[in-house]
Design a protein around this motif. Structure first.
Motif, PDB file in Angstrom:
ATOM      1  N   SER A  22      41.969  37.584  51.968  1.00  0.00           N
ATOM      2  CA  SER A  22      40.534  36.950  51.786  1.00  0.00           C
ATOM      3  C   SER A  22      40.631  35.652  51.679  1.00  0.00           C
ATOM      4  CB  SER A  22      40.247  37.844  50.413  1.00  0.00           C
ATOM      5  OG  SER A  22      40.790  37.524  49.404  1.00  0.00           O
ATOM      6  N   LYS A  23      39.395  34.891  51.471  1.00  0.00           N
ATOM      7  CA  LYS A  23      39.354  33.533  51.348  1.00  0.00           C
ATOM      8  C   LYS A  23      39.289  33.078  49.937  1.00  0.00           C
ATOM      9  CE  LYS A  23      36.004  33.152  55.277  1.00  0.00           C
ATOM     10  NZ  LYS A  23      34.673  32.851  55.719  1.00  0.00           N
ATOM     11  N   SER A  24      39.204  33.543  48.863  1.00  0.00           N
ATOM     12  CA  SER A  24      39.223  33.044  47.473  1.00  0.00           C
ATOM     13  C   SER A  24      40.817  33.056  47.091  1.00  0.00           C
ATOM     14  CB  SER A  24      38.328  34.157  46.644  1.00  0.00           C
ATOM     15  OG  SER A  24      38.496  33.792  45.180  1.00  0.00           O
ATOM     16  N   ILE A  25      40.898  31.789  46.425  1.00  0.00           N
ATOM     17  CA  ILE A  25      42.396  31.854  45.982  1.00  0.00           C
ATOM     18  C   ILE A  25      42.670  32.810  44.777  1.00  0.00           C
ATOM     19  CG2 ILE A  25      41.971  30.047  44.335  1.00  0.00           C
ATOM     20  CD1 ILE A  25      44.542  28.458  45.522  1.00  0.00           C
ATOM     21  N   ILE A  28      43.796  35.989  46.196  1.00  0.00           N
ATOM     22  CA  ILE A  28      45.194  35.962  46.842  1.00  0.00           C
ATOM     23  C   ILE A  28      46.240  35.999  45.721  1.00  0.00           C
ATOM     24  CG2 ILE A  28      46.764  34.379  47.988  1.00  0.00           C
ATOM     25  CD1 ILE A  28      44.127  33.181  49.517  1.00  0.00           C
ATOM     26  N   ILE A  29      45.771  35.555  44.694  1.00  0.00           N
ATOM     27  CA  ILE A  29      46.937  35.629  43.509  1.00  0.00           C
ATOM     28  C   ILE A  29      46.869  37.298  42.932  1.00  0.00           C
ATOM     29  CG2 ILE A  29      47.169  34.841  41.197  1.00  0.00           C
ATOM     30  CD1 ILE A  29      45.976  32.100  41.893  1.00  0.00           C
ATOM     31  N   ILE A  30      45.630  37.781  42.826  1.00  0.00           N
ATOM     32  CA  ILE A  30      45.731  39.231  42.511  1.00  0.00           C
ATOM     33  C   ILE A  30      46.327  39.965  43.526  1.00  0.00           C
ATOM     34  CG2 ILE A  30      44.345  41.118  42.115  1.00  0.00           C
ATOM     35  CD1 ILE A  30      42.301  39.109  40.851  1.00  0.00           C
ATOM     36  N   GLY A  31      46.250  39.693  44.949  1.00  0.00           N
ATOM     37  CA  GLY A  31      47.001  40.604  45.945  1.00  0.00           C
ATOM     38  C   GLY A  31      48.405  40.328  45.639  1.00  0.00           C
ATOM     39  N   THR A  32      48.976  39.020  45.321  1.00  0.00           N
ATOM     40  CA  THR A  32      50.306  38.812  45.302  1.00  0.00           C
ATOM     41  C   THR A  32      51.087  39.588  43.892  1.00  0.00           C
ATOM     42  OG1 THR A  32      50.014  36.953  44.088  1.00  0.00           O
ATOM     43  CG2 THR A  32      50.442  36.725  46.566  1.00  0.00           C
ATOM     44  N   GLY A  33      50.179  39.697  42.852  1.00  0.00           N
ATOM     45  CA  GLY A  33      50.467  40.669  41.922  1.00  0.00           C
ATOM     46  C   GLY A  33      50.515  41.972  42.306  1.00  0.00           C
ATOM     47  N   LEU A  34      49.630  42.572  42.966  1.00  0.00           N
ATOM     48  CA  LEU A  34      49.656  43.922  43.433  1.00  0.00           C
ATOM     49  C   LEU A  34      50.513  44.160  44.504  1.00  0.00           C
ATOM     50  CD1 LEU A  34      45.889  44.840  44.098  1.00  0.00           C
ATOM     51  CD2 LEU A  34      47.419  45.667  42.316  1.00  0.00           C
ATOM     52  N   LEU A  35      51.216  43.056  45.302  1.00  0.00           N
ATOM     53  CA  LEU A  35      52.173  43.369  46.115  1.00  0.00           C
ATOM     54  C   LEU A  35      53.515  43.408  45.297  1.00  0.00           C
ATOM     55  CD1 LEU A  35      52.899  43.365  49.244  1.00  0.00           C
ATOM     56  CD2 LEU A  35      53.329  41.035  49.062  1.00  0.00           C
ATOM     57  N   SER A  36      53.683  42.698  44.527  1.00  0.00           N
ATOM     58  CA  SER A  36      55.064  42.728  43.667  1.00  0.00           C
ATOM     59  C   SER A  36      55.118  44.107  42.955  1.00  0.00           C
ATOM     60  CB  SER A  36      55.000  41.511  42.576  1.00  0.00           C
ATOM     61  OG  SER A  36      54.196  41.617  41.773  1.00  0.00           O
ATOM     62  N   HIS A  37      53.786  44.767  42.438  1.00  0.00           N
ATOM     63  CA  HIS A  37      54.033  45.801  41.771  1.00  0.00           C
ATOM     64  C   HIS A  37      54.433  46.989  42.719  1.00  0.00           C
ATOM     65  CE1 HIS A  37      52.469  44.689  37.632  1.00  0.00           C
ATOM     66  NE2 HIS A  37      51.483  44.213  38.085  1.00  0.00           N
ATOM     67  N   GLY A  38      53.960  46.821  43.664  1.00  0.00           N
ATOM     68  CA  GLY A  38      54.040  47.841  44.786  1.00  0.00           C
ATOM     69  C   GLY A  38      55.683  47.884  45.284  1.00  0.00           C
ATOM     70  N   LEU A  90      48.348  26.474  39.630  1.00  0.00           N
ATOM     71  CA  LEU A  90      47.841  25.623  40.979  1.00  0.00           C
ATOM     72  C   LEU A  90      46.426  25.969  41.268  1.00  0.00           C
ATOM     73  CD1 LEU A  90      49.238  23.986  43.161  1.00  0.00           C
ATOM     74  CD2 LEU A  90      49.470  26.202  44.330  1.00  0.00           C
ATOM     75  N   ALA A  91      46.157  27.051  41.098  1.00  0.00           N
ATOM     76  CA  ALA A  91      44.650  27.321  41.363  1.00  0.00           C
ATOM     77  C   ALA A  91      43.455  26.676  40.218  1.00  0.00           C
ATOM     78  CB  ALA A  91      44.422  28.781  41.331  1.00  0.00           C
ATOM     79  N   ASP A 102      37.380  28.575  47.560  1.00  0.00           N
ATOM     80  CA  ASP A 102      37.472  28.992  48.853  1.00  0.00           C
ATOM     81  C   ASP A 102      38.169  28.282  49.895  1.00  0.00           C
ATOM     82  OD1 ASP A 102      36.331  30.318  51.269  1.00  0.00           O
ATOM     83  OD2 ASP A 102      34.744  29.274  51.427  1.00  0.00           O
ATOM     84  N   MET A 103      39.197  29.069  50.383  1.00  0.00           N
ATOM     85  CA  MET A 103      40.320  28.378  51.186  1.00  0.00           C
ATOM     86  C   MET A 103      39.780  27.633  52.395  1.00  0.00           C
ATOM     87  SD  MET A 103      43.279  29.054  49.862  1.00  0.00           S
ATOM     88  CE  MET A 103      44.338  28.816  50.710  1.00  0.00           C
ATOM     89  N   GLU A 104      38.617  28.293  53.141  1.00  0.00           N
ATOM     90  CA  GLU A 104      38.268  27.448  54.235  1.00  0.00           C
ATOM     91  C   GLU A 104      37.384  26.220  53.969  1.00  0.00           C
ATOM     92  OE1 GLU A 104      37.904  28.555  57.018  1.00  0.00           O
ATOM     93  OE2 GLU A 104      39.234  30.202  56.783  1.00  0.00           O
ATOM     94  N   GLU A 105      36.917  25.946  52.746  1.00  0.00           N
ATOM     95  CA  GLU A 105      36.550  24.759  52.297  1.00  0.00           C
ATOM     96  C   GLU A 105      37.801  23.647  51.890  1.00  0.00           C
ATOM     97  OE1 GLU A 105      33.706  25.034  49.105  1.00  0.00           O
ATOM     98  OE2 GLU A 105      32.298  26.291  50.250  1.00  0.00           O
TER      99      GLU A 105
END
Length: 113
Positions: A22-25, A28-38, A90-91, A102-105
């Motif tokens: 997704s575009k929101s940072i 992305i952080i929540i996604g990395t947390g879910l990936l680590s839990h998986g 960092l965010a 927004d990562m695009e901006e």
């Protein structure tokens, strides 16, 4: 039980991949947390979900639980906590400097003069 864990791990990886793309940072952080839990659940499941006694030196128990996956997961939890903390700081600093998450901006312009 392993089949249920496989579905849960697949769902966590699927949600993490969606959030990381997704575009929101913050997503992305929540996604990395879910990936680590998986990944933690994957290590635990691959280590075996069997019952047994604690791995102490005694002859009373017939079977023992392997402590290696538990030790790996504990180490991975500490590392993922540190990485998540770093990404949140960092965010926050990025939002203070640029005023957007927004990562695009944040990408900037292509021309450098």
């Amino acid at each position: 039980m392993e089949l249920l864990m496989a579905f849960v791990i697949g769902i966590l990886f699927m949600c993490a991949t969606y959030l990381i793309l997704s575009k929101s940072i913050l997503r992305i952080i929540i996604g990395t947390g879910l990936l680590s839990h998986g990944a933690h659940l994957l290590i635990l499941t691959m280590g075996g979900l069997k019952g047994g006694s604690v791995p102490l030196l005694s002859d009373k128990a017939a079977s023992y639980v392997d402590p290696l996956p538990q030790a790996l997961i504990l180490t991975a939890i500490v590392i993922s906590f540190g990485v998540t903390s770093f990404l949140l700081v960092l965010a926050y600093r990025t939002y203070q400097e640029l005023g957007t998450d927004d990562m695009e901006e944040m990408r900037g312009t292509e021309t450098n003069e």
